[in-house]
Design a protein around this motif. Structure first.
Motif, PDB file in Angstrom:
ATOM      1  N   SER A 238       0.826  -1.206   0.000  1.00 52.25           N
ATOM      2  CA  SER A 238       0.000   0.000   0.000  1.00 52.25           C
ATOM      3  C   SER A 238       0.862   1.258   0.000  1.00 52.25           C
ATOM      4  O   SER A 238       0.585   2.215  -0.725  1.00 52.25           O
TER       5      SER A 238
ATOM      6  N   PHE B 175       3.465   0.326   5.777  1.00 51.38           N
ATOM      7  CA  PHE B 175       3.147   1.445   4.882  1.00 51.38           C
ATOM      8  C   PHE B 175       4.289   2.452   4.874  1.00 51.38           C
ATOM      9  O   PHE B 175       4.739   2.888   3.809  1.00 51.38           O
TER      10      PHE B 175
ATOM     11  N   THR C  53      -4.545   6.629   3.487  1.00 50.85           N
ATOM     12  CA  THR C  53      -3.911   5.897   2.395  1.00 50.85           C
ATOM     13  C   THR C  53      -4.533   6.302   1.069  1.00 50.85           C
ATOM     14  O   THR C  53      -3.826   6.540   0.079  1.00 50.85           O
TER      15      THR C  53
END
Length: 188
Positions: free
Chosen positions: A31, A110, A166
């Motif tokens: 991600s 992340f 995100t």
């Protein structure tokens, strides 16, 4: 994508292949890579994951397939306009501590993925810089919970913040990379 439908099964696949990380961290790294602009069509992610999780050694075909499934899961959900992207965490039936530990692993992943591809922090928007600062704080989260309704609500809010953040990063940096592909111009 049957290999990664269930969090526990995904954990078993990683452990059986001696990759000692949480599935949420894998999802977080991918991600982060995509949110900062890794080309969705690229298979560069496999080499990056190998460098990060396997000391640069190539993955066996089972793991390559497993990571490809994860990559497809992330790309298909990030690239939708319906905000359906979700963090890959243990089911809500699991303890809050298990969910919180997975969340911390996801956010740390992340940040790692984002940091591996994002080379110009100074050019990031204030919103994206705030996300990175907040994610750094979330990665230090105390994962001891009393299993109360208040703790469940707080955990839910942090997960939702990470999810929306995100999408914000991907909209600003990831999609920009996708649309920056050279386009032919016709002169009239």
């Amino acid at each position: 994508m049957s290999q990664i439908q269930d969090y526990q099964e995904a954990q078993q696949v990683l452990e059986q292949n001696e990759i000692h990380i949480m599935p949420s961290e894998v999802h977080g790294v991918i991600s982060g890579l995509l949110a900062c602009g890794l080309d969705i069509q690229s298979d560069e992610y496999l080499q990056i994951l190998s460098d990060v999780f396997n000391e640069g050694q190539s993955f066996n075909s089972n793991l390559k397939s497993f990571f490809a499934d994860f990559y497809k899961l992330v790309t298909s959900n990030l690239d939708k306009d319906d905000l359906s992207f979700e963090l890959y965490l243990p089911h809500e039936d699991e303890s809050q501590a298990d969910q919180a530990n997975a969340l911390v692993a996801w956010v740390s992943g992340f940040l790692l993925g984002f940091g591996l591809k994002q080379k110009n922090y100074g050019k990031l928007s204030p919103d994206v810089k705030e996300v990175i600062t907040d994610f750094t704080e979330i990665s230090k989260l105390d994962t001891h919970f009393d299993e109360t309704e208040d703790d469940a609500q707080a955990l839910y809010e942090i997960i939702e913040y990470a999810r929306i953040s995100t999408l914000l990063c991907f909209a600003e940096l990831g999609k920009k990379q996708q649309s920056a592909a050279p386009q032919s111009k016709t002169l009239h």
